[in-house]
Scaffold this motif. Structure first.
Motif, PDB file in Angstrom:
ATOM      1  N   PRO A  63      92.743  36.449  33.002  1.00  0.00           N
ATOM      2  CA  PRO A  63      93.234  36.051  31.588  1.00  0.00           C
ATOM      3  C   PRO A  63      94.274  37.024  30.826  1.00  0.00           C
ATOM      4  CG  PRO A  63      90.954  36.450  31.681  1.00  0.00           C
ATOM      5  CD  PRO A  63      91.404  36.746  33.084  1.00  0.00           C
ATOM      6  N   THR A  64      95.204  36.973  30.547  1.00  0.00           N
ATOM      7  CA  THR A  64      96.062  37.858  29.476  1.00  0.00           C
ATOM      8  C   THR A  64      96.365  37.591  28.210  1.00  0.00           C
ATOM      9  OG1 THR A  64      98.072  36.801  30.637  1.00  0.00           O
ATOM     10  CG2 THR A  64      97.098  38.552  32.127  1.00  0.00           C
ATOM     11  N   ALA A  65      96.117  36.236  27.721  1.00  0.00           N
ATOM     12  CA  ALA A  65      96.718  35.870  26.309  1.00  0.00           C
ATOM     13  C   ALA A  65      95.805  34.625  25.953  1.00  0.00           C
ATOM     14  CB  ALA A  65      98.039  35.563  26.472  1.00  0.00           C
ATOM     15  N   ILE A  66      95.649  34.704  24.603  1.00  0.00           N
ATOM     16  CA  ILE A  66      94.993  33.590  23.891  1.00  0.00           C
ATOM     17  C   ILE A  66      95.869  32.983  23.102  1.00  0.00           C
ATOM     18  CG2 ILE A  66      93.052  32.824  22.546  1.00  0.00           C
ATOM     19  CD1 ILE A  66      91.302  35.008  23.739  1.00  0.00           C
ATOM     20  N   ASP A  67      96.196  31.737  22.943  1.00  0.00           N
ATOM     21  CA  ASP A  67      96.987  31.210  22.097  1.00  0.00           C
ATOM     22  C   ASP A  67      98.237  31.708  21.957  1.00  0.00           C
ATOM     23  OD1 ASP A  67      95.243  28.849  21.748  1.00  0.00           O
ATOM     24  OD2 ASP A  67      94.212  29.979  19.873  1.00  0.00           O
ATOM     25  N   GLY A  68      98.893  31.989  22.945  1.00  0.00           N
ATOM     26  CA  GLY A  68     100.242  32.774  23.013  1.00  0.00           C
ATOM     27  C   GLY A  68     100.255  34.076  22.790  1.00  0.00           C
ATOM     28  N   LYS A  69      99.085  34.982  22.520  1.00  0.00           N
ATOM     29  CA  LYS A  69      99.107  36.284  21.872  1.00  0.00           C
ATOM     30  C   LYS A  69      98.544  37.067  23.259  1.00  0.00           C
ATOM     31  CE  LYS A  69      96.957  39.375  18.506  1.00  0.00           C
ATOM     32  NZ  LYS A  69      95.865  39.730  17.724  1.00  0.00           N
ATOM     33  N   LYS A  70      99.137  38.069  23.755  1.00  0.00           N
ATOM     34  CA  LYS A  70      98.838  38.956  24.505  1.00  0.00           C
ATOM     35  C   LYS A  70      97.923  39.856  24.207  1.00  0.00           C
ATOM     36  CE  LYS A  70     103.130  38.966  27.269  1.00  0.00           C
ATOM     37  NZ  LYS A  70     103.920  40.025  27.987  1.00  0.00           N
ATOM     38  N   MET A  71      96.553  39.911  25.081  1.00  0.00           N
ATOM     39  CA  MET A  71      95.405  40.699  24.547  1.00  0.00           C
ATOM     40  C   MET A  71      94.932  41.597  25.954  1.00  0.00           C
ATOM     41  SD  MET A  71      93.160  38.112  22.143  1.00  0.00           S
ATOM     42  CE  MET A  71      93.968  37.177  21.010  1.00  0.00           C
ATOM     43  N   LYS A  72      94.127  42.670  25.614  1.00  0.00           N
ATOM     44  CA  LYS A  72      93.805  43.325  26.801  1.00  0.00           C
ATOM     45  C   LYS A  72      92.182  42.659  27.074  1.00  0.00           C
ATOM     46  CE  LYS A  72      95.557  47.700  25.798  1.00  0.00           C
ATOM     47  NZ  LYS A  72      95.233  49.157  25.615  1.00  0.00           N
ATOM     48  N   ALA A  73      91.877  42.994  28.066  1.00  0.00           N
ATOM     49  CA  ALA A  73      90.382  42.066  28.581  1.00  0.00           C
ATOM     50  C   ALA A  73      89.488  42.187  27.461  1.00  0.00           C
ATOM     51  CB  ALA A  73      89.924  42.750  29.944  1.00  0.00           C
ATOM     52  N   LEU A  74      89.077  43.239  26.949  1.00  0.00           N
ATOM     53  CA  LEU A  74      88.125  43.611  26.052  1.00  0.00           C
ATOM     54  C   LEU A  74      88.398  42.616  24.767  1.00  0.00           C
ATOM     55  CD1 LEU A  74      85.377  44.776  24.935  1.00  0.00           C
ATOM     56  CD2 LEU A  74      86.709  46.836  24.168  1.00  0.00           C
ATOM     57  N   GLU A  75      89.647  42.702  24.587  1.00  0.00           N
ATOM     58  CA  GLU A  75      89.860  41.602  23.225  1.00  0.00           C
ATOM     59  C   GLU A  75      89.735  40.368  23.448  1.00  0.00           C
ATOM     60  OE1 GLU A  75      93.491  41.373  19.677  1.00  0.00           O
ATOM     61  OE2 GLU A  75      93.791  42.488  21.642  1.00  0.00           O
ATOM     62  N   ILE A  76      89.937  39.749  24.609  1.00  0.00           N
ATOM     63  CA  ILE A  76      89.837  38.444  25.119  1.00  0.00           C
ATOM     64  C   ILE A  76      88.467  38.020  25.125  1.00  0.00           C
ATOM     65  CG2 ILE A  76      90.281  37.052  27.067  1.00  0.00           C
ATOM     66  CD1 ILE A  76      92.719  38.041  27.573  1.00  0.00           C
ATOM     67  N   VAL A  77      87.666  38.783  25.697  1.00  0.00           N
ATOM     68  CA  VAL A  77      86.071  38.632  25.524  1.00  0.00           C
ATOM     69  C   VAL A  77      85.701  38.506  24.219  1.00  0.00           C
ATOM     70  CG1 VAL A  77      83.878  39.292  26.365  1.00  0.00           C
ATOM     71  CG2 VAL A  77      86.018  39.370  28.068  1.00  0.00           C
ATOM     72  N   GLU A  78      85.926  39.208  23.576  1.00  0.00           N
ATOM     73  CA  GLU A  78      85.443  39.488  22.055  1.00  0.00           C
ATOM     74  C   GLU A  78      85.794  38.340  21.155  1.00  0.00           C
ATOM     75  OE1 GLU A  78      84.647  44.262  21.146  1.00  0.00           O
ATOM     76  OE2 GLU A  78      86.641  43.534  20.716  1.00  0.00           O
ATOM     77  N   THR A  79      87.205  37.919  21.430  1.00  0.00           N
ATOM     78  CA  THR A  79      87.739  36.625  20.807  1.00  0.00           C
ATOM     79  C   THR A  79      87.101  35.572  21.181  1.00  0.00           C
ATOM     80  OG1 THR A  79      89.831  37.773  20.545  1.00  0.00           O
ATOM     81  CG2 THR A  79      89.892  35.435  20.205  1.00  0.00           C
ATOM     82  N   LEU A  80      86.871  35.351  22.412  1.00  0.00           N
ATOM     83  CA  LEU A  80      86.237  33.959  23.082  1.00  0.00           C
ATOM     84  C   LEU A  80      84.783  34.073  22.795  1.00  0.00           C
ATOM     85  CD1 LEU A  80      88.147  33.575  26.392  1.00  0.00           C
ATOM     86  CD2 LEU A  80      88.502  32.374  24.164  1.00  0.00           C
ATOM     87  N   ASN A  81      84.010  35.399  22.584  1.00  0.00           N
ATOM     88  CA  ASN A  81      82.665  35.153  21.983  1.00  0.00           C
ATOM     89  C   ASN A  81      82.494  34.691  20.858  1.00  0.00           C
ATOM     90  OD1 ASN A  81      81.520  36.285  24.553  1.00  0.00           O
ATOM     91  ND2 ASN A  81      81.554  38.460  23.966  1.00  0.00           N
ATOM     92  N   LYS A  82      83.344  35.103  20.032  1.00  0.00           N
ATOM     93  CA  LYS A  82      83.322  34.699  18.540  1.00  0.00           C
ATOM     94  C   LYS A  82      83.643  33.130  18.647  1.00  0.00           C
ATOM     95  CE  LYS A  82      85.469  35.295  13.783  1.00  0.00           C
ATOM     96  NZ  LYS A  82      85.826  33.845  13.544  1.00  0.00           N
ATOM     97  N   LEU A  83      84.725  32.600  19.038  1.00  0.00           N
ATOM     98  CA  LEU A  83      85.120  31.104  19.233  1.00  0.00           C
ATOM     99  C   LEU A  83      84.164  30.337  19.826  1.00  0.00           C
ATOM    100  CD1 LEU A  83      88.804  31.272  19.790  1.00  0.00           C
ATOM    101  CD2 LEU A  83      87.709  30.970  17.671  1.00  0.00           C
ATOM    102  N   GLY A  84      83.514  30.910  20.987  1.00  0.00           N
ATOM    103  CA  GLY A  84      82.617  30.138  21.809  1.00  0.00           C
ATOM    104  C   GLY A  84      81.235  30.316  20.925  1.00  0.00           C
ATOM    105  N   GLY A  85      80.841  31.341  20.404  1.00  0.00           N
ATOM    106  CA  GLY A  85      79.416  31.220  19.409  1.00  0.00           C
ATOM    107  C   GLY A  85      79.447  30.309  18.647  1.00  0.00           C
ATOM    108  N   GLU A  86      80.411  30.333  17.743  1.00  0.00           N
ATOM    109  CA  GLU A  86      80.447  29.513  16.572  1.00  0.00           C
ATOM    110  C   GLU A  86      80.541  28.074  17.241  1.00  0.00           C
ATOM    111  OE1 GLU A  86      83.631  32.212  14.149  1.00  0.00           O
ATOM    112  OE2 GLU A  86      84.215  30.415  15.304  1.00  0.00           O
ATOM    113  N   ASN A  87      80.749  27.667  18.302  1.00  0.00           N
ATOM    114  CA  ASN A  87      80.727  26.240  18.713  1.00  0.00           C
ATOM    115  C   ASN A  87      79.710  25.990  19.517  1.00  0.00           C
ATOM    116  OD1 ASN A  87      83.360  24.635  17.722  1.00  0.00           O
ATOM    117  ND2 ASN A  87      84.042  26.718  18.385  1.00  0.00           N
ATOM    118  N   GLY A  88      78.696  26.908  19.829  1.00  0.00           N
ATOM    119  CA  GLY A  88      77.249  26.631  20.523  1.00  0.00           C
ATOM    120  C   GLY A  88      77.455  26.749  22.005  1.00  0.00           C
ATOM    121  N   ILE A  89      78.572  27.485  22.443  1.00  0.00           N
ATOM    122  CA  ILE A  89      79.115  27.654  23.786  1.00  0.00           C
ATOM    123  C   ILE A  89      78.289  28.641  24.339  1.00  0.00           C
ATOM    124  CG2 ILE A  89      80.965  27.873  25.379  1.00  0.00           C
ATOM    125  CD1 ILE A  89      81.200  25.300  23.913  1.00  0.00           C
ATOM    126  N   GLY A  90      78.077  28.522  25.845  1.00  0.00           N
ATOM    127  CA  GLY A  90      77.401  29.540  26.546  1.00  0.00           C
ATOM    128  C   GLY A  90      75.914  29.742  26.770  1.00  0.00           C
TER     129      GLY A  90
END
Length: 252
Positions: A76-103
């Motif tokens: 994984p290299t980008a979220i919604d068209g924005k390039k990110m490093k691995a750590l930023e990708i995980v942190e971003t998806l943690n936030k979005l997923g957590g807010e929606n009861g994922i995982g």
């Protein structure tokens, strides 16, 4: 990982009332002990303070969240068209997923020493990444490779779980996985809704999906439906022969 640990504090919400055994890092949070030691007890997802990385599916928003993840050769290299490093990708998806009861995962593990152990995990970003990656592989890997990769996944997981990372077998399996990822490039759009990661569209320049071949219609495409009759006869020949011989033996 060392730089992350030095730059970030990872607090645990532990008190006398909820003193579960917890293990937390950027990827996940585990809960063990207390009432969870009995598999008959439902995890207290809705109890204040139990979950730390997100909310329960019941408490997630009624409106879904859409997110698009770009993969390059399986990474994984980008979220919604924005390039990110691995750590930023995980942190971003943690936030979005957590807010929606994922995982949320409730499992009884088979530990290396032989005992079974019940644990409840929070892995919001990880679940989104794993499911999105698997969705992309459905159109970029051929059938035999896709199916065989699933077979070795369990062994690979066992090696990692048992601390056998630096072994010849793990390295050999990793080489196989690296080879399979050469065409796993593309975008996966998913809908996050009350604990679910739902496919909302997959695209790849290396897709093996051809609408002309896959079509069920009789429109003169690449697939001639008349070919099915001969294939069925040949494919089922061994079964047919066995049934006839079994019937003959029963009669005699």
């Amino acid at each position: 990982e060392i730089e992350y640990a030095e730059a970030h504090n990872i607090p645990l919400k532990i008190n006398r009332e909820t003193n579960y055994s917890k293990d937390k890092n950027v990827w996940h949070l585990s809960h063990e002990g207390l009432d969870l030691e009995d598999p008959a007890n439902e995890p207290q997802y809705n109890k204040n303070g139990f979950l730390e990385l997100g909310v329960s599916p019941e408490n997630a928003p009624d409106k879904p969240t859409y997110v698009t993840i770009h993969f390059e050769k399986g990474v994984p290299t980008a979220i919604d068209g924005k390039k990110m490093k691995a750590l930023e990708i995980v942190e971003t998806l943690n936030k979005l997923g957590g807010e929606n009861g994922i995982g949320l995962l409730d499992i009884v593990e088979n530990r290396l020493v032989g005992m079974k152990s019940r644990g409840v995990y929070e892995t919001p970003g990880g679940e989104i990444l794993y499911k999105s990656h698997e969705m992309l592989e459905t159109i970029t890997l051929d059938k035999e490779t896709q199916h065989y990769k699933k077979l070795i996944a369990q062994k690979y997981g066992e090696l990692v779980y048992n601390g056998q990372w630096f072994t010849p077998l793990r390295e050999a399996l990793a080489a196989f996985v690296d080879e399979t990822q050469k065409t796993v490039t593309g975008d996966v759009k998913v809908k996050l809704y009350k604990g679910n990661v739902i496919n909302a569209g997959i695209t790849s320049p290396y897709t093996l999906y051809d609408e002309n071949v896959a079509s069920f219609g009789d429109d003169g495409g690449a697939y001639n439906q008349k070919d099915a009759a001969g294939f069925i006869n040949l494919f089922g020949l061994s079964t047919k022969v066995k049934a006839l011989l079994d019937q003959k033996r029963d009669i005699d």
